[in-house]
Design an enzyme around this catalytic site. Structure first.
Site, PDB file in Angstrom:
ATOM      1  N   HIS A   1     -13.513 -13.381   0.057  1.00  0.00           N
ATOM      2  CA  HIS A   1     -14.903 -12.957   0.178  1.00  0.00           C
ATOM      3  C   HIS A   1     -15.547 -13.487   1.463  1.00  0.00           C
ATOM      4  O   HIS A   1     -15.745 -14.695   1.620  1.00  0.00           O
ATOM      5  CB  HIS A   1     -15.694 -13.454  -1.039  1.00  0.00           C
ATOM      6  CG  HIS A   1     -16.982 -12.748  -1.268  1.00  0.00           C
ATOM      7  ND1 HIS A   1     -17.886 -13.128  -2.235  1.00  0.00           N
ATOM      8  CD2 HIS A   1     -17.538 -11.662  -0.664  1.00  0.00           C
ATOM      9  CE1 HIS A   1     -18.926 -12.311  -2.217  1.00  0.00           C
ATOM     10  NE2 HIS A   1     -18.745 -11.429  -1.262  1.00  0.00           N
TER      11      HIS A   1
ATOM     12  N   TYR B   1     -22.407 -14.002  -6.766  1.00  0.00           N
ATOM     13  CA  TYR B   1     -23.486 -13.203  -7.329  1.00  0.00           C
ATOM     14  C   TYR B   1     -24.181 -13.946  -8.462  1.00  0.00           C
ATOM     15  O   TYR B   1     -23.712 -13.970  -9.603  1.00  0.00           O
ATOM     16  CB  TYR B   1     -22.954 -11.860  -7.838  1.00  0.00           C
ATOM     17  CG  TYR B   1     -22.235 -11.035  -6.799  1.00  0.00           C
ATOM     18  CD1 TYR B   1     -22.487 -11.182  -5.436  1.00  0.00           C
ATOM     19  CD2 TYR B   1     -21.272 -10.090  -7.185  1.00  0.00           C
ATOM     20  CE1 TYR B   1     -21.816 -10.422  -4.485  1.00  0.00           C
ATOM     21  CE2 TYR B   1     -20.615  -9.322  -6.241  1.00  0.00           C
ATOM     22  CZ  TYR B   1     -20.876  -9.504  -4.898  1.00  0.00           C
ATOM     23  OH  TYR B   1     -20.209  -8.754  -3.966  1.00  0.00           O
TER      24      TYR B   1
END
Length: 322
Positions: A138, A54
């Site tokens: 992830h 992010y």
């Protein structure tokens, strides 16, 4: 607070997803990011989720800075491994990956045991913490062999050492998450976008398996990238233009909500949290106003008549809990 699986981490029923604090799509100022976290704290949110992906680490840095004023024992932080950040010599921005930040780093897929530890160590440095409570693998979609052979055992070892409290995987699909639930000793899985008013694919296998095996589920993407937040203004689904059929369905749901004196946002959050396997729902927000709105919607009871009409008109399966 709900304890995750058999692990030592706990989460609030509503959490803050911090992707937007990494300048998802558009820039967010430092003060605005800090105000969003402060608003979440004011509303009782104690679970915060981030990732190196992010904003190339920006989300982690901002979240860590904002949480520094609070008692570390009072909140839960999750981050992710699998995308290791390396310095890059390139110029330009990271908008191709969805983040309005300079391309000062590049992402390297790495689910090796060494990569997991190095990625987590870098995350701790950016967060300014000596530990995180939850670590997810992830998006290992295209790296299944490495994730199961090396990444997961590395997380299991970190949990055994007490470095993290709970371990799991976070993905936008259900099949591999169900495999993690069946074949490993994860505490929690993060399922994004696959258990919503528009997509209940997680209900087929993942959620029943998790419930049976005592694995907790965190739901992300409750609004399906904006379509269920406001289909007229944000007709995006899974980060792309929404197919006409899904847009029409969302607009019909919104009309039903208005007839029953509620909002589509409230219904979307209530639907995700109603399943007994779900421990927390992550709401992504980029400002204090958005945080307050999500908290208000989450706390708003949705009339039973709304759910009955959705089922009667075929907009929701008859067996879906709500």
């Amino acid at each position: 607070m709900t304890r995750l699986g058999r692990g030592g981490a706990e989460v609030t029923s509503l959490g803050l997803g911090a992707a937007a604090l990494g300048n998802l799509y558009t820039p967010v100022g430092d003060e605005q990011a800090q105000a969003a976290v402060r608003a979440a704290w004011e509303r009782g949110i104690r679970y915060f989720d981030t990732a190196p992906h992010y904003g190339l680490g920006l989300s982690e840095r901002r979240l860590g800075a904002a949480l520094r004023e609070y008692d570390r024992a009072a909140y839960t932080v999750s981050t992710k491994v699998g995308r290791r950040l390396e310095p890059a010599d390139g110029t330009g921005d990271d908008l191709a990956n969805g983040f309005a930040v300079p391309a000062a780093h590049r992402r390297v897929w790495d689910f090796t045991a060494d990569g997991v530890r190095r990625t987590l160590e870098a995350s701790l440095e950016r967060l300014g913490l000596d530990r995180v409570d939850i670590v997810y693998l992830h998006d290992p979609d295209d790296h299944a062999e490495e994730a199961f052979r090396e990444g997961y055992p590395a997380l299991e070892k970190l949990r055994a050492e007490g470095v993290v409290g709970a371990i799991g995987a976070g993905m936008n699909q259900t099949e591999m998450l169900a495999r993690f639930v069946r074949d490993t000793d994860v505490d929690v899985v993060l399922c994004a976008g696959r258990y919503t008013l528009l997509d209940q694919s997680a209900a087929t296998e993942l959620l029943p398996e998790a419930l049976q095996r005592g694995v907790s589920v965190v739901i992300g993407g409750a609004f399906n990238s904006g379509l269920l937040a406001d289909p007229a203004r944000h007709p995006t689904y899974d980060y792309a233009e929404a197919p006409r059929q899904l847009l029409d369905r969302a607009l019909r749901m919104q009309a039903v909500a208005e007839r029953h004196g509620t909002t589509l946002r409230a219904a979307a959050l209530a639907f995700c949290s109603a399943h007994p396997a779900v421990a927390s729902v992550l709401a992504g927000a980029r400002s204090a106003a958005e945080v307050h709105d999500c908290a208000d919607q989450f706390a708003t009871p949705v009339p039973d008549a709304f759910w009955r009409e959705l089922r009667a008109t075929g907009l929701l399966p008859p067996e879906a809990p709500s």
